[in-house]
Design a protein around this motif. Structure first.
Motif, PDB file in Angstrom:
ATOM      1  N   LEU A  74      -3.509   1.772   4.046  1.00  0.00           N
ATOM      2  CA  LEU A  74      -3.844   3.111   3.574  1.00  0.00           C
ATOM      3  C   LEU A  74      -3.442   4.209   4.546  1.00  0.00           C
ATOM      4  O   LEU A  74      -3.673   5.397   4.279  1.00  0.00           O
ATOM      5  CB  LEU A  74      -5.353   3.191   3.311  1.00  0.00           C
ATOM      6  CG  LEU A  74      -5.860   2.273   2.189  1.00  0.00           C
ATOM      7  CD1 LEU A  74      -7.385   2.170   2.228  1.00  0.00           C
ATOM      8  CD2 LEU A  74      -5.399   2.768   0.832  1.00  0.00           C
ATOM      9  N   THR A 130      -6.446  -4.028   4.629  1.00  0.00           N
ATOM     10  CA  THR A 130      -6.578  -2.964   3.630  1.00  0.00           C
ATOM     11  C   THR A 130      -6.512  -1.599   4.289  1.00  0.00           C
ATOM     12  O   THR A 130      -5.819  -0.691   3.811  1.00  0.00           O
ATOM     13  CB  THR A 130      -7.912  -3.104   2.870  1.00  0.00           C
ATOM     14  OG1 THR A 130      -7.950  -4.357   2.184  1.00  0.00           O
ATOM     15  CG2 THR A 130      -8.090  -1.973   1.869  1.00  0.00           C
ATOM     16  N   PRO A 171      -7.489   6.095  -2.650  1.00  0.00           N
ATOM     17  CA  PRO A 171      -6.222   6.335  -1.947  1.00  0.00           C
ATOM     18  C   PRO A 171      -5.599   7.699  -2.229  1.00  0.00           C
ATOM     19  O   PRO A 171      -4.710   8.136  -1.505  1.00  0.00           O
ATOM     20  CB  PRO A 171      -5.327   5.199  -2.459  1.00  0.00           C
ATOM     21  CG  PRO A 171      -6.286   4.092  -2.768  1.00  0.00           C
ATOM     22  CD  PRO A 171      -7.470   4.790  -3.357  1.00  0.00           C
ATOM     23  N   GLY A 173       0.823  -1.200   0.000  1.00  0.00           N
ATOM     24  CA  GLY A 173       0.000   0.000   0.000  1.00  0.00           C
ATOM     25  C   GLY A 173       0.861   1.255   0.000  1.00  0.00           C
ATOM     26  O   GLY A 173       2.069   1.200  -0.280  1.00  0.00           O
ATOM     27  N   SER A 175      -2.657   8.105   3.785  1.00  0.00           N
ATOM     28  CA  SER A 175      -3.411   8.707   2.684  1.00  0.00           C
ATOM     29  C   SER A 175      -4.024  10.023   3.169  1.00  0.00           C
ATOM     30  O   SER A 175      -4.489  10.119   4.306  1.00  0.00           O
ATOM     31  CB  SER A 175      -4.519   7.762   2.208  1.00  0.00           C
ATOM     32  OG  SER A 175      -3.980   6.578   1.671  1.00  0.00           O
ATOM     33  N   PHE A 205     -13.359   6.386   3.220  1.00  0.00           N
ATOM     34  CA  PHE A 205     -12.289   5.464   3.614  1.00  0.00           C
ATOM     35  C   PHE A 205     -12.864   4.123   4.073  1.00  0.00           C
ATOM     36  O   PHE A 205     -12.408   3.049   3.651  1.00  0.00           O
ATOM     37  CB  PHE A 205     -11.465   6.093   4.738  1.00  0.00           C
ATOM     38  CG  PHE A 205     -10.591   5.129   5.482  1.00  0.00           C
ATOM     39  CD1 PHE A 205      -9.504   4.520   4.857  1.00  0.00           C
ATOM     40  CD2 PHE A 205     -10.849   4.813   6.806  1.00  0.00           C
ATOM     41  CE1 PHE A 205      -8.692   3.620   5.539  1.00  0.00           C
ATOM     42  CE2 PHE A 205     -10.049   3.925   7.501  1.00  0.00           C
ATOM     43  CZ  PHE A 205      -8.971   3.321   6.859  1.00  0.00           C
TER      44      PHE A 205
END
Length: 241
Positions: free
Chosen positions: A137, A133, A149, A57, A140, A157
């Protein structure tokens, strides 16, 4: 005649000799190759030990870029800046065969097939994928109305993290609040809600240990504690979707 036969044999060997694989480990990939990359970058001071989750990520992207800049392998002007290709993998002492890496658009079973424990709380395979996941992130930026993202608002989100693991949920915080089933105390993967304005106006994903991950307007995607005075004061409750 012997020399001619030997020359032909040598030429044949050169033609069939295996070449270095052009496999890469890049944004969106998951699997053992990503985990190995993250661990090696952490050992060299270019990645956080907490960011070893097998998911490539934004945090892993920055780690690769940091390493590439420090070694001169690539730079922001390079075509493969942030992509762990043969040169980067070889420099790290890793195989560039990359056969165990799969893209995020393919099956996510390798990262979600097992239950995990976060601060002593068990999670289902589905929730494990959502948390994985969400963690990938962190960092971000916050963008009002953002759903990718490149930038998220708080509900965008949450919706994105669930959607990446095959679960469709409502778009807004108030809709999520109405759709969820109330729980007396949150378990990993539940949503926690806050009244920062009138009614439910902010939400995050509970990750265990009294912590939740969310996209804050002043922080972007980050991990916060429910014990924080601001969040404990505005906390409304938890819901399960």
């Amino acid at each position: 005649m012997k020399k001619l036969v030997m020359s032909i044999a040598l030429a044949g060997a050169l033609l069939v000799a295996p070449t270095v694989s052009e496999a890469t480990v890049k944004m969106g990939d998951r699997g053992a190759s990503v985990t190995e990359l993250q661990q090696t970058l952490a050992s060299k001071g270019h990645n956080s030990a907490s960011n070893v989750d097998g998911v490539f990520g934004p945090m892993t992207l920055r780690s690769v870029q940091s390493y590439q800049r420090s070694t001169g392998i690539s730079s922001p002007a390079g075509n493969f800046f942030g992509v762990a290709g043969p040169a980067t993998l070889s420099s790290l002492g890793l195989s560039s065969s990359g056969s165990s890496t799969s893209t995020a658009s393919s099956s996510t079973s390798s990262s979600t097939s097992k239950s995990t424990a976060v601060a002593g709380t068990s999670t289902t395979s589905s929730n494990s994928g959502v948390i994985s996941t969400a963690r990938s992130l962190v960092g971000s930026p916050y963008v009002w109305g953002g759903t990718s993202p490149r930038g998220f608002d708080c509900s965008g989100f949450i919706q994105y993290a669930f959607a990446q693991n095959g679960k469709s949920i409502p778009r807004t915080v108030s809709q999520m609040w109405s759709a969820g089933s109330s729980v007396s105390s949150p378990s990993t993967g539940d949503l926690v809600f806050f009244e920062t304005r009138s009614g439910p106006s902010h939400a995050g994903i509970y990750i265990g240990g009294n912590q939740f991950i969310h996209s804050g307007s002043s922080t972007g995607v980050t991990i916060s504690s429910l014990s924080n005075p601001y969040w404990s004061k505005t906390y409304m409750g938890a819901k399960r979707l």
